[in-house]
Enzyme design. Structure first.
Site, PDB file in Angstrom:
ATOM      1  N   LYS A 213       0.698  -1.011   0.010  1.00 18.03           N
ATOM      2  CA  LYS A 213       0.209   0.056  -0.119  1.00 18.03           C
ATOM      3  C   LYS A 213       0.360   1.211  -0.236  1.00 18.03           C
ATOM      4  O   LYS A 213       1.626   1.306   0.950  1.00 18.03           O
ATOM      5  CB  LYS A 213      -1.141   0.538   1.431  1.00 18.03           C
ATOM      6  CG  LYS A 213      -1.463   1.336   1.355  1.00 18.03           C
ATOM      7  CD  LYS A 213      -2.692   0.855   2.288  1.00 18.03           C
ATOM      8  CE  LYS A 213      -4.194   2.112   2.245  1.00 18.03           C
ATOM      9  NZ  LYS A 213      -5.289   1.984   3.174  1.00 18.03           N
ATOM     10  N   LYS A 267      -1.727  -1.900  -3.676  1.00 22.31           N
ATOM     11  CA  LYS A 267      -2.980  -0.303  -4.139  1.00 22.31           C
ATOM     12  C   LYS A 267      -2.166   0.760  -4.181  1.00 22.31           C
ATOM     13  O   LYS A 267      -1.204   0.739  -3.025  1.00 22.31           O
ATOM     14  CB  LYS A 267      -4.204  -0.839  -2.413  1.00 22.31           C
ATOM     15  CG  LYS A 267      -4.851   0.795  -2.080  1.00 22.31           C
ATOM     16  CD  LYS A 267      -5.598   0.397  -0.870  1.00 22.31           C
ATOM     17  CE  LYS A 267      -6.781   0.933  -0.770  1.00 22.31           C
ATOM     18  NZ  LYS A 267      -7.375   1.490   0.387  1.00 22.31           N
TER      19      LYS A 267
END
Length: 345
Positions: A213, A267
């Protein structure tokens, strides 16, 4: 005087001589032949639908920063889950906009067995048991400062946060979550959650690690959706990955797998296709991407202005995830795409 030499075309080679008879357009000449050699396909089985939750009854709230996306009260979320199941969407992921009065510096609302996320999980699994439920245990929906962990003296404290989210994960599993997807990026949280799930009888509950992330600028609309955009103090660079780093992303994924992750998440999505490909090639594990709010809203805004063909771009971006190696995609377009795919079947 002509300064340029005359064009010479003595005995030019034919196209067949140039290509040595290899004409790559042959299999592109018709729809049937293009379909025969298509290397990647997007199906409804690739879709995970992220939905937003809010308090109340019979309530739908438009999210200004995300056209076409709403928050749902629990009863409305059940209806949406029923719709998703009819469309063939395998799973949904829930994210909550928590009442400001229930937020504190420690995000202690995650420890409430009857919090909004857990109530929605129980209600959806009761009504639609066949759909997969994915829940996040990051603390940001529950904190007054908008960070994913416990903030003390300007620092997100790692170990106390891990202890907190581990307890929250067990509560989410007890509520019926099929997959725990911790997005906080704290060190050691995958192993701690795996141990706690196993010790409490939830050996079959999987973990989808937000392994990579990134500290991205693409999250803005999401933060409005869960009510943290005006609360965030500072940034999240001390625990999210630098967008410039790929080797670090591989190390994070390797660590999460060693601790017991069942699948990996990248992400944001489209700006990080190289990361998706590298993780899939390196680990050969189930790999997912989150087409985040900023990606979604750029497509919606450009489509609304007539600058792009919104539907074609939507489908092309999702196919790009498959081409990069994704086994599935979290996307706000999921019900629209599922409907299109169903209509075309």
């Amino acid at each position: 005087m002509n300064k340029h030499p005359a064009f010479q075309a003595n005995s030019p080679r034919t196209v067949d001589e140039i290509t040595q008879g290899r004409r790559l357009r042959r299999m592109r000449k018709a729809d049937w032949s293009r379909r025969l050699v298509q290397e990647n396909q997007l199906t409804v089985n690739d879709l995970i639908w992220p939905i937003f939750l809010c308090e109340g009854t019979n309530r739908r709230e438009d999210i200004n920063a995300m056209p076409g996306v709403q928050r749902f009260s629990v009863d409305m979320a059940v209806r949406e889950a029923e719709r998703a199941a009819k469309l063939g969407i395998p799973a949904i992921a829930t994210f909550a906009n928590i009442d400001p009065d229930l937020r504190d510096d420690a995000g202690s609302g995650i420890l409430d067995a009857d919090n909004l996320i857990n109530r929605a999980t129980r209600a959806i699994k009761n009504a639609v048991p066949e759909i997969g439920m994915i829940t996040d245990v990051a603390l940001d929906p529950f904190t007054s400062h908008g960070h994913d962990g416990i903030l003390r003296d300007g620092i997100i404290v790692n170990d106390e946060t891990v202890e907190q989210i581990t307890k929250g994960a067990v509560l989410q599993a007890a509520a019926g979550a099929d997959i725990i997807a911790p997005s906080d990026m704290m060190d050691g949280r995958i192993g701690a959650i795996r141990d706690a799930l196993d010790q409490n009888g939830f050996q079959d509950v999987a973990i989808m690690a937000y392994a990579t992330k990134f500290a991205s600028a693409f999250y803005g609309p999401y933060r409005e959706a869960i009510g943290t955009s005006g609360r965030l103090k500072g940034d999240k660079k001390t625990y999210y990955i630098d967008p410039a780093n790929t080797d670090e992303a591989v190390r994070e994924a390797e660590q999460d797998l060693a601790e017991g992750a069942d699948s990996l998440m990248v992400k944001p999505g489209l700006p990080y296709l190289d990361i998706i490909r590298r993780l899939k090639d390196t680990f050969a594990m189930p790999t997912f991407a989150y087409q985040v709010s900023g990606e979604y809203t750029m497509i919606k805004a450009a489509g609304a202005n007539g600058w792009i063909d919104e539907e074609r771009v939507m489908m092309e971006t999702l196919l790009a995830f498959k081409r990069a190696g994704c086994d599935g995609i979290l996307t706000y377009f999921a019900p629209i795409v599922a409907g299109r795919l169903k209509a075309g079947s």
